[in-house]
Design a protein around this motif. Structure first.
Motif, PDB file in Angstrom:
ATOM      1  N   THR A  75       0.827  -1.205   0.000  1.00  0.00           N
ATOM      2  CA  THR A  75       0.000   0.000   0.000  1.00  0.00           C
ATOM      3  C   THR A  75       0.863   1.256   0.000  1.00  0.00           C
ATOM      4  OG1 THR A  75      -1.753  -1.155   1.198  1.00  0.00           O
ATOM      5  CG2 THR A  75      -1.817   1.253   1.233  1.00  0.00           C
ATOM      6  N   GLU A  76       1.939   1.235   0.772  1.00  0.00           N
ATOM      7  CA  GLU A  76       2.832   2.396   0.811  1.00  0.00           C
ATOM      8  C   GLU A  76       3.466   2.621  -0.559  1.00  0.00           C
ATOM      9  OE1 GLU A  76       6.407   4.706   1.040  1.00  0.00           O
ATOM     10  OE2 GLU A  76       6.388   2.546   0.627  1.00  0.00           O
ATOM     11  N   PHE A  77       3.866   1.555  -1.222  1.00  0.00           N
ATOM     12  CA  PHE A  77       4.447   1.661  -2.560  1.00  0.00           C
ATOM     13  C   PHE A  77       3.419   2.193  -3.552  1.00  0.00           C
ATOM     14  CE2 PHE A  77       5.548  -0.669  -6.624  1.00  0.00           C
ATOM     15  CZ  PHE A  77       6.622   0.136  -6.962  1.00  0.00           C
ATOM     16  N   ALA A  78       2.195   1.687  -3.465  1.00  0.00           N
ATOM     17  CA  ALA A  78       1.131   2.150  -4.367  1.00  0.00           C
ATOM     18  C   ALA A  78       0.828   3.628  -4.151  1.00  0.00           C
ATOM     19  CB  ALA A  78      -0.128   1.314  -4.167  1.00  0.00           C
ATOM     20  N   TYR A  79       0.904   4.076  -2.898  1.00  0.00           N
ATOM     21  CA  TYR A  79       0.689   5.507  -2.627  1.00  0.00           C
ATOM     22  C   TYR A  79       1.738   6.352  -3.341  1.00  0.00           C
ATOM     23  CZ  TYR A  79       1.091   9.958  -0.215  1.00  0.00           C
ATOM     24  OH  TYR A  79       1.223  11.310   0.045  1.00  0.00           O
ATOM     25  N   ARG A  80       2.999   5.943  -3.284  1.00  0.00           N
ATOM     26  CA  ARG A  80       4.040   6.713  -3.974  1.00  0.00           C
ATOM     27  C   ARG A  80       3.860   6.654  -5.480  1.00  0.00           C
ATOM     28  NH1 ARG A  80       8.830   4.383  -3.205  1.00  0.00           N
ATOM     29  NH2 ARG A  80       8.220   2.779  -1.703  1.00  0.00           N
ATOM     30  N   LEU A  81       3.361   5.555  -5.990  1.00  0.00           N
ATOM     31  CA  LEU A  81       3.042   5.491  -7.415  1.00  0.00           C
ATOM     32  C   LEU A  81       1.949   6.494  -7.764  1.00  0.00           C
ATOM     33  CD1 LEU A  81       3.072   1.621  -7.944  1.00  0.00           C
ATOM     34  CD2 LEU A  81       4.652   3.248  -8.981  1.00  0.00           C
ATOM     35  N   ALA A  82       0.957   6.623  -6.887  1.00  0.00           N
ATOM     36  CA  ALA A  82      -0.112   7.605  -7.117  1.00  0.00           C
ATOM     37  C   ALA A  82       0.457   9.017  -7.163  1.00  0.00           C
ATOM     38  CB  ALA A  82      -1.174   7.491  -6.027  1.00  0.00           C
ATOM     39  N   MET A  83       1.391   9.339  -6.270  1.00  0.00           N
ATOM     40  CA  MET A  83       2.007  10.664  -6.269  1.00  0.00           C
ATOM     41  C   MET A  83       2.838  10.884  -7.542  1.00  0.00           C
ATOM     42  SD  MET A  83       0.837  12.027  -3.538  1.00  0.00           S
ATOM     43  CE  MET A  83      -0.624  11.013  -3.861  1.00  0.00           C
ATOM     44  N   HIS A  84       3.286   9.812  -8.144  1.00  0.00           N
ATOM     45  CA  HIS A  84       4.050   9.905  -9.396  1.00  0.00           C
ATOM     46  C   HIS A  84       3.150  10.221 -10.581  1.00  0.00           C
ATOM     47  CE1 HIS A  84       7.607   9.174 -11.833  1.00  0.00           C
ATOM     48  NE2 HIS A  84       6.937   8.331 -12.605  1.00  0.00           N
ATOM     49  N   GLY A  85       1.833  10.017 -10.421  1.00  0.00           N
ATOM     50  CA  GLY A  85       0.888  10.365 -11.485  1.00  0.00           C
ATOM     51  C   GLY A  85       0.346   9.216 -12.288  1.00  0.00           C
ATOM     52  N   VAL A  86       0.549   7.976 -11.847  1.00  0.00           N
ATOM     53  CA  VAL A  86       0.109   6.833 -12.640  1.00  0.00           C
ATOM     54  C   VAL A  86      -1.406   6.685 -12.614  1.00  0.00           C
ATOM     55  CG1 VAL A  86       2.264   5.632 -12.091  1.00  0.00           C
ATOM     56  CG2 VAL A  86       0.197   5.125 -10.765  1.00  0.00           C
ATOM     57  N   VAL A  87      -1.909   5.860 -13.517  1.00  0.00           N
ATOM     58  CA  VAL A  87      -3.317   5.463 -13.544  1.00  0.00           C
ATOM     59  C   VAL A  87      -3.372   3.985 -13.153  1.00  0.00           C
ATOM     60  CG1 VAL A  87      -5.328   5.083 -15.029  1.00  0.00           C
ATOM     61  CG2 VAL A  87      -3.958   7.160 -15.284  1.00  0.00           C
ATOM     62  N   PHE A  88      -4.287   3.657 -12.240  1.00  0.00           N
ATOM     63  CA  PHE A  88      -4.432   2.276 -11.762  1.00  0.00           C
ATOM     64  C   PHE A  88      -5.590   1.601 -12.489  1.00  0.00           C
ATOM     65  CE2 PHE A  88      -2.379   4.563  -8.332  1.00  0.00           C
ATOM     66  CZ  PHE A  88      -1.429   3.665  -7.857  1.00  0.00           C
ATOM     67  N   ILE A  89      -5.320   0.403 -13.041  1.00  0.00           N
ATOM     68  CA  ILE A  89      -6.337  -0.321 -13.814  1.00  0.00           C
ATOM     69  C   ILE A  89      -6.464  -1.746 -13.286  1.00  0.00           C
ATOM     70  CG2 ILE A  89      -7.004  -1.155 -16.092  1.00  0.00           C
ATOM     71  CD1 ILE A  89      -5.434   1.109 -17.331  1.00  0.00           C
ATOM     72  N   PRO A  90      -7.613  -2.090 -12.733  1.00  0.00           N
ATOM     73  CA  PRO A  90      -7.854  -3.495 -12.377  1.00  0.00           C
ATOM     74  C   PRO A  90      -8.373  -4.247 -13.590  1.00  0.00           C
ATOM     75  CG  PRO A  90      -9.694  -2.158 -11.655  1.00  0.00           C
ATOM     76  CD  PRO A  90      -8.725  -1.220 -12.337  1.00  0.00           C
ATOM     77  N   ASP A  91      -7.852  -5.443 -13.817  1.00  0.00           N
ATOM     78  CA  ASP A  91      -8.321  -6.237 -14.959  1.00  0.00           C
ATOM     79  C   ASP A  91      -9.048  -7.462 -14.426  1.00  0.00           C
ATOM     80  OD1 ASP A  91      -8.500  -8.089 -17.190  1.00  0.00           O
ATOM     81  OD2 ASP A  91      -7.129  -6.726 -18.232  1.00  0.00           O
ATOM     82  N   LEU A  92     -10.354  -7.515 -14.650  1.00  0.00           N
ATOM     83  CA  LEU A  92     -11.175  -8.592 -14.105  1.00  0.00           C
ATOM     84  C   LEU A  92     -10.875  -9.937 -14.749  1.00  0.00           C
ATOM     85  CD1 LEU A  92     -14.624  -6.762 -13.764  1.00  0.00           C
ATOM     86  CD2 LEU A  92     -12.749  -6.947 -12.115  1.00  0.00           C
ATOM     87  N   GLU A  93     -10.187  -9.924 -15.883  1.00  0.00           N
ATOM     88  CA  GLU A  93      -9.842 -11.185 -16.540  1.00  0.00           C
ATOM     89  C   GLU A  93      -8.510 -11.747 -16.062  1.00  0.00           C
ATOM     90  OE1 GLU A  93     -11.356 -11.771 -20.719  1.00  0.00           O
ATOM     91  OE2 GLU A  93     -11.064  -9.594 -20.757  1.00  0.00           O
ATOM     92  N   ALA A  94      -7.792 -10.975 -15.260  1.00  0.00           N
ATOM     93  CA  ALA A  94      -6.530 -11.452 -14.697  1.00  0.00           C
ATOM     94  C   ALA A  94      -6.819 -12.116 -13.351  1.00  0.00           C
ATOM     95  CB  ALA A  94      -5.547 -10.297 -14.531  1.00  0.00           C
ATOM     96  N   GLN A  95      -7.429 -13.287 -13.390  1.00  0.00           N
ATOM     97  CA  GLN A  95      -7.869 -13.983 -12.190  1.00  0.00           C
ATOM     98  C   GLN A  95      -6.734 -14.807 -11.577  1.00  0.00           C
ATOM     99  OE1 GLN A  95     -10.819 -13.850 -10.545  1.00  0.00           O
ATOM    100  NE2 GLN A  95     -11.534 -12.261 -11.969  1.00  0.00           N
ATOM    101  N   ALA A  96      -6.818 -14.980 -10.262  1.00  0.00           N
ATOM    102  CA  ALA A  96      -5.847 -15.807  -9.539  1.00  0.00           C
ATOM    103  C   ALA A  96      -6.456 -16.206  -8.212  1.00  0.00           C
ATOM    104  CB  ALA A  96      -4.542 -15.050  -9.324  1.00  0.00           C
ATOM    105  N   VAL A  97      -5.902 -17.245  -7.606  1.00  0.00           N
ATOM    106  CA  VAL A  97      -6.310 -17.634  -6.255  1.00  0.00           C
ATOM    107  C   VAL A  97      -5.107 -17.510  -5.336  1.00  0.00           C
ATOM    108  CG1 VAL A  97      -8.158 -19.164  -7.018  1.00  0.00           C
ATOM    109  CG2 VAL A  97      -5.849 -20.085  -6.670  1.00  0.00           C
TER     110      VAL A  97
END
Length: 525
Positions: free
Chosen positions: A222-244
């Motif tokens: 989560t901390e890493f993702a926060y810094r990515l957000a400050m970098h300006g990235v766009v986050f995309i969840p892909d519902l077809e990238a399934q895993a267990v």
């Protein structure tokens, strides 16, 4: 790869990824799998060996994080699989960084060693990165109990449902967030769902933000993702990238302790988590707002007042950055009183040991990881409520920049770090960053009234009491009465302040001098 499209907030609707199995990948992918012991590693690697992504474009790096006995690669594994051993340090963050440094791929795919991915998992996440290069793609996961299963069975399975009881699986809490926010397109803080077990991003972006923080042992994703957000990235969840995920998450085993363990790491490093910063008087590793003041050739007195006002606001979670030619100061022999840089040196010596004040020669492009930056004239001290109200305004609709138009034609502004980061990624040489931010996050101009409010009107003075005889007045007969008003004298009525006047809220003698300076500085020509 196409030119970078200017997406608004986290709305990635302009991107149209190809359907799975209908396109030809070109980017290389490095799957980094940190492992300590890795009891389920053979199942993870068997699933990766069956991926639809081309073998020649995919490598897998299994990072052995001090396993005893050391990890040995199983027979069923992807064609290009390497074992990388951690030489120094420990923990997931350190292991992921170790793997990323050894990676050759243009895309870094993080995958936990207890994850079993569907055959299309890598392809699904990688296809977005062929469209533009400032994305973080997030895979889906469900939690399952580990059944009696062999690597060969996983490798042969065409679908996860063939080998796992998906009807009994526990859904990830992030799935509900994704559904409520139109697939994160309307999410205010999309980094929240980027929780580690499977995500992919450009290798250049991974290194640009410094990788994962090895000092964070809980909540590192989560901390890493926060810094990515400050970098300006766009986050995309892909519902077809399934895993267990094999086994229930830690918070299901001991939720109370899991929550407590992560709190100090996120409280210090993610200022947007205001719920974790309720202890009065505390100082945090990453401030909520960086206040940048350009001292130029301003006198020490003016700068001191500006700094005092900045640190005494209602919003205390701040740091002050003074920009000036500090590097020009030397400590060799000199005349102290006739030093041509007397004022600058005085300021440096005055502020050098306050941890809330930074002295730098040039402001950084963004204040990351702080989520906001204020910039304004040093001779216009902040009102006690200025920052608090500016942040409140921009948080209502996630405005990128709030510009306060001061009466004298100058401006003060509050900048959102994630918007600045996005603009820096998108802008061509010579572009005005505000023009880019106007498209991606919005730029709003406002008058100063709300942000530098005038002091409240004072009640009308009471009717004066009858004057005492002259002989009864203090100081009568030539005594030293000073300059104080005497009993019975009517108070001098102060002139009313114009609406929007930029003045301090109180009227101490020292501040009355400051008030005069402000009124003079802000009086229209």
């Amino acid at each position: 790869m196409n030119a970078r499209p200017a997406m608004t907030q986290n709305d990635f609707s302009p991107l149209q990824p190809p359907e799975l199995g209908t396109w030809s990948p070109a980017l290389s992918v490095s799957v980094v799998v940190p492992a300590h012991g890795g009891p389920h590693l053979e199942l993870t690697l068997a699933a990766l060996a069956a991926q639809t992504y081309p073998d020649h474009l995919m490598e897998v790096l299994v990072v052995d994080d001090g396993s005893e006995p050391p990890i040995r690669l199983p027979e069923i594994r992807p064609v290009n699989t390497r074992l990388v051993r951690v030489e120094t340090g420990w923990g997931i963050s350190n292991a992921v960084n170790t793997g990323a440094r050894a990676a050759d791929g243009e895309i870094i795919q993080r995958l936990d060693s207890d994850m079993v991915a569907c055959r299309e998992h890598i392809e699904a996440l990688a296809r977005w990165h062929h469209l533009t290069d400032y994305l973080v793609t997030i895979g889906m996961k469900k939690f399952v109990e580990v059944p009696p299963l062999t690597a060969a069975e996983v490798y042969r399975a065409r679908d996860l449902g063939e080998v796992f009881a998906l009807d009994k699986a526990v859904a990830s809490s992030t799935e509900a967030t994704i559904a409520k926010t139109d697939g994160l397109r309307r999410s205010r803080n999309p980094y929240h769902v980027c929780t580690g077990p499977t995500f992919a991003l450009p290798r250049d972006v991974f290194h640009a933000v410094g990788g994962l923080d090895p000092t964070v042992v809980r909540g590192e994703d989560t901390e890493f993702a926060y810094r990515l957000a400050m970098h300006g990235v766009v986050f995309i969840p892909d519902l077809e990238a399934q895993a267990v995920h094999l086994g229930l998450p830690a918070q299901h085993r001991d939720r109370e302790r899991a929550v407590r363990a992560v709190e100090p790491y996120l409280a210090h490093r993610i200022p947007l988590r205001r719920d974790l910063r309720k202890d009065a008087g505390r100082r945090w590793l990453v401030p909520y707002v960086e206040i940048v003041l350009d001292v130029g050739d301003t006198s020490e007195t003016v700068v001191r007042r500006a700094v005092a006002a900045a640190l005494d606001g209602a919003l205390q979670d701040v740091v002050v950055t003074l920009v000036g030619p500090w590097a020009r100061l030397h400590d060799g022999r000199r005349s102290v009183l006739s030093d041509p840089r007397f004022e600058l040196r005085l300021m440096r010596d005055l502020f050098a040991h306050d941890e809330r004040i930074r002295l730098i020669d040039e402001a950084a492009p963004t204040p990351a990881p702080a989520p906001f930056r204020y910039r304004g004239p040093v001779d216009v001290p902040l009102h006690r409520s200025t920052l608090e109200r500016m942040v409140e305004t921009v948080q209502k609709d996630l405005t990128g920049v709030l510009v306060v138009d001061l009466p004298d034609g100058r401006t003060a502004r509050l900048e959102r770090t994630s918007a600045l980061g996005r603009a820096l990624l998108l802008a061509a040489p010579g572009d005005d960053l505000d023009d880019v931010i106007a498209v991606t996050h919005g730029v709003r101009h406002v008058p100063p009234d709300r942000y530098w409010p005038a002091p409240p009107a004072k009640p009308a003075p009471a009717a004066p009491a009858p004057a005492a005889p002259a002989s009864a007045r203090p100081g009568a007969g030539g005594g030293s009465g000073g300059g104080a008003a005497e009993p019975g004298e009517p108070a001098v009525k102060q002139p009313a302040q114009p609406v929007g006047a930029v003045v301090p809220a109180s009227r101490t003698p020292a501040e009355r001098t400051l008030l005069g300076r402000l009124k003079s500085a802000l009086r229209p020509d």
